[in-house]
Design an enzyme around this catalytic site. Structure first.
Site, PDB file in Angstrom:
ATOM      1  N   ASP A  21       0.849  -1.193   0.000  1.00 38.81           N
ATOM      2  CA  ASP A  21       0.000   0.000   0.000  1.00 38.81           C
ATOM      3  C   ASP A  21       0.885   1.243   0.000  1.00 38.81           C
ATOM      4  OD1 ASP A  21      -1.882   1.991   0.452  1.00 38.81           O
ATOM      5  OD2 ASP A  21      -2.059   1.552   2.587  1.00 38.81           O
ATOM      6  N   ASN A  23      -0.327   4.519  -0.300  1.00 33.73           N
ATOM      7  CA  ASN A  23      -0.951   5.779   0.119  1.00 33.73           C
ATOM      8  C   ASN A  23      -1.615   5.729   1.493  1.00 33.73           C
ATOM      9  OD1 ASN A  23      -3.191   4.248  -0.411  1.00 33.73           O
ATOM     10  ND2 ASN A  23      -4.006   5.552  -2.049  1.00 33.73           N
ATOM     11  N   ASP A  25      -4.054   3.889   2.785  1.00 33.73           N
ATOM     12  CA  ASP A  25      -5.488   3.642   2.973  1.00 33.73           C
ATOM     13  C   ASP A  25      -5.777   2.198   3.381  1.00 33.73           C
ATOM     14  OD1 ASP A  25      -5.084   2.238   0.634  1.00 33.73           O
ATOM     15  OD2 ASP A  25      -6.621   3.285  -0.540  1.00 33.73           O
ATOM     16  N   ASP A  98      -5.220 -10.714 -15.464  1.00 36.30           N
ATOM     17  CA  ASP A  98      -6.253 -11.700 -15.156  1.00 36.30           C
ATOM     18  C   ASP A  98      -7.463 -11.396 -16.042  1.00 36.30           C
ATOM     19  OD1 ASP A  98      -7.585 -13.771 -13.715  1.00 36.30           O
ATOM     20  OD2 ASP A  98      -6.439 -13.205 -11.929  1.00 36.30           O
ATOM     21  N   ASP A 199      -9.449 -16.702 -16.061  1.00 42.92           N
ATOM     22  CA  ASP A 199     -10.202 -17.177 -14.907  1.00 42.92           C
ATOM     23  C   ASP A 199     -11.290 -18.164 -15.337  1.00 42.92           C
ATOM     24  OD1 ASP A 199     -10.826 -16.733 -11.974  1.00 42.92           O
ATOM     25  OD2 ASP A 199     -12.744 -16.151 -12.850  1.00 42.92           O
ATOM     26  N   GLU A 254      -7.263 -21.154 -16.283  1.00 38.21           N
ATOM     27  CA  GLU A 254      -7.666 -21.793 -15.034  1.00 38.21           C
ATOM     28  C   GLU A 254      -8.801 -22.749 -15.399  1.00 38.21           C
ATOM     29  OE1 GLU A 254      -9.240 -20.683 -10.543  1.00 38.21           O
ATOM     30  OE2 GLU A 254     -10.049 -19.618 -12.259  1.00 38.21           O
ATOM     31  N   HIS A 328      -4.114 -17.285  -4.852  1.00 39.07           N
ATOM     32  CA  HIS A 328      -5.053 -16.482  -4.058  1.00 39.07           C
ATOM     33  C   HIS A 328      -6.271 -17.287  -3.610  1.00 39.07           C
ATOM     34  CE1 HIS A 328      -6.584 -16.468  -8.114  1.00 39.07           C
ATOM     35  NE2 HIS A 328      -7.757 -16.038  -7.676  1.00 39.07           N
ATOM     36  N   ASP A 329      -6.470 -18.477  -4.172  1.00 44.10           N
ATOM     37  CA  ASP A 329      -7.617 -19.326  -3.821  1.00 44.10           C
ATOM     38  C   ASP A 329      -7.234 -20.521  -2.948  1.00 44.10           C
ATOM     39  OD1 ASP A 329      -9.547 -17.864  -5.178  1.00 44.10           O
ATOM     40  OD2 ASP A 329      -9.253 -18.948  -7.056  1.00 44.10           O
TER      41      ASP A 329
END
Length: 561
Positions: A21, A23, A25, A98, A199, A254, A328-329
């Site tokens: 990150d 900035n 947030d 992606d 995907d 995928e 990520h899964d």
């Protein structure tokens, strides 16, 4: 450019929300990625795969896209994207986007139009069906729980959503949908991106009869029951002609529910469809006997060896493998197939890296894997952010299938959020990921596991991954060699041989938390060999190899006369 350069490449996956990150947030962004490109160059990554950064309401963390040609405001601007792409290319690396085109967001203008009326021009962009006997058109289930159909009172019809109710499936039978997708892909390639990770691409073609499937524990058929539909290869070959031919790209599909036979079509060496596919057989082995993933059972090593070896030998010379442990899964690999205790975390993370990276195929490293990042000690359901995990918790406990504490145990082991906590850059607050409040909790072990500690340390997991990446570029046998599994019945060791012309590698990986002896095959026992890479000091070659807990070694040997 060398043809099929991606066969020698190593791909690094970035989950932008959790990477860095810039900035304050609490959400990772494009400028954060740009600031860390030298780290990826140091590791040796050739290709960066970026999980979705498109405009999205963020129901499924960006996999619900409302505008394919805009950047989500949380991540920055298109100018930030262009600068990041320029900096990636300046370092000799490539960028894979992606591509999420099985479905859109329900906030995409196409769907907003589609739901207005049955005679709207966009109605046929999605899959709408009349009720069957007053209920859903079939028993297909959503990946995120419940039925895959949502009823719209206004039209008296259901629309299909194999994922969230906010992710309606596109109707690929409509040629105008396909033209829109190809136009968008060409726009990104003209911008300079180098390829696509596609995907759930195996789901884009549905059986026009929409038959019922076998029901799972919730009463619905699996979301991927419709995988490998009747026109999927036709569509991908059309995509090749309309978008990819004449361009130097890397494409990976995928392919949920893919079989070896189907993969030979998707990723054939004839280049008619994709460069390679992701298959999930090896990461589905710890499902229960009913095909339910919510469990904490461990798979047997013999099962893992059988699956990975079948794909190694089955695609050899005909199609190309992708190699991955996590993404990520998936949960963190060292917590799933290794040992994440302080004593064995680093050595088992290195062993798992050897086991995968010495196989044939393009290896994928998921952010933090190169540090040996672990699963997360989530305390309660309020700690989770993943739609899949939260929906499953409430559905399965609500139906009395699992007790609450039991379900939390399964989530700590298998939830996708284990991979989505912030990248652990250093030991400063929030692991150096953000100066603000992170969107999801940071794994509390960031003080012991972080990049700053590992980059300069010769015996670190990072340094070990760096060496493995380097070896792939130096040794043709790793890229091109045949694969032969040894000792398939052992539940403790995963041993295989790679051979290419006069080059021979023996890869020995212990999955056991104990010392053991492994006897070399006769044809090797009398030969000289040198150690290529190993995760312990003092590794010795001989008729018997004494293996310490989670020991891994790669030996180069020459066949005698």
């Amino acid at each position: 450019m060398e043809k099929d350069w991606w066969k020698k490449s190593v791909v690094y996956q970035i989950y932008p929300r959790s990477f860095c990150d810039s900035n304050g947030d609490g959400i990772g962004d494009l400028n954060g990625i740009t600031g860390k490109l030298d780290y990826l160059k140091e590791l040796g990554a050739d290709v960066i795969w970026l999980s979705p950064v498109y405009e999205s309401p963020n129901d499924d963390n960006g996999y619900d896209i409302s505008d394919y040609q805009a950047v989500m405001k949380n991540f920055g601007t298109m100018a930030d994207f262009d600068r990041m792409l320029e900096e990636i290319h300046a370092r000799g690396m490539k960028l894979v986007m992606d591509l999420v085109v099985n479905h859109t967001s329900d906030e995409h203008p196409w769907f907003q139009e589609s739901r207005k009326s049955k005679d709207n021009l966009y109605r046929d962009y999605y899959i709408w069906k009349k009720p069957k006997e007053g209920k859903e058109p079939n028993n297909w289930g959503s990946c995120f729980g419940g039925p895959a159909w949502e009823y719209e009172e206004s039209s008296g019809e259901y629309y299909l959503h194999l994922f969230s109710v906010k992710q309606p499936d596109l109707n690929w039978e409509n040629p105008q949908v396909r033209r829109e997708v190809y136009r968008m892909m060409n726009w990104w390639l003209d911008k300079g991106v180098d390829g696509f990770r596609m995907d759930v691409i195996s789901l884009i073609s549905k059986d026009p009869d929409f038959p019922d499937g076998p029901a799972g524990i919730t009463g619905y058929a699996a979301f991927n029951y419709c995988a490998n539909g009747p026109r999927v290869h036709e569509y991908l070959q059309e995509m090749r002609r309309e978008v990819l031919d004449g361009r130097d790209t890397i494409t990976v599909g995928e392919c949920s529910g893919v079989t070896l036979e189907e993969a030979l079509k998707y990723a054939s060496c004839d280049g008619k469809e994709l460069s390679m596919v992701f298959q999930f057989e090896h990461v589905d082995l710890d499902f229960d006997e009913k095909g339910n993933k919510w469990t904490d059972r461990k798979c047997r090593l013999t099962e893992l060896k059988e699956v990975l070896s079948r794909w190694q030998t089955g695609l050899y010379g005909k199609a190309w493998n992708s190699l991955f442990w996590c993404n990520h899964d998936q949960p963190r690999v060292v917590s799933r197939f290794g040992n994440d205790s302080p004593e064995y975390r680093e050595v088992s993370a290195k062993m798992l890296a050897v086991c995968l990276h010495m196989m044939q195929g393009t290896p994928y490293i998921y952010q933090g894997e190169e540090l040996g990042m672990t699963n997360v000690p989530f305390k309660g359901i309020a700690d989770f952010r993943d739609l899949d995990s939260i929906n499953a918790y409430w559905e399965l406990t609500g139906k009395g299938i699992f007790k609450e504490e039991e379900m939390l145990r399964f989530l700590r082991y298998k939830s996708r959020d284990n991979a989505r906590t912030p990248m652990q850059w250093d030991a400063s607050p929030n692991a150096g990921f953000t100066e603000g409040e992170p969107w999801i909790m940071v794994n509390p072990n960031y003080g012991e596991i972080n990049a700053a500690d590992q980059i300069g340390r010769e015996d670190s997991v990072f340094s070990f991954y760096k060496e493995l990446v380097k070896l792939r570029k130096e040794k043709p046998v790793i890229v091109n060699g045949e694969y032969r599994l040894l000792d398939p019945e052992s539940e403790d060791v995963f041993v295989y041989e790679r051979s290419f012309h006069e080059e021979h590698l023996l890869v020995v990986c212990s999955f056991a938390e104990k010392e053991l002896l492994w006897r070399l095959p006769e044809e090797m026992a009398g030969q000289a060999a040198k150690l290529v890479i190993g995760n312990y000091e003092g590794q010795q070659w001989g008729p018997e190899l004494m293996l310490r807990p989670y020991e891994a070694s790669v030996w180069e040997w020459t066949k005698g006369e």
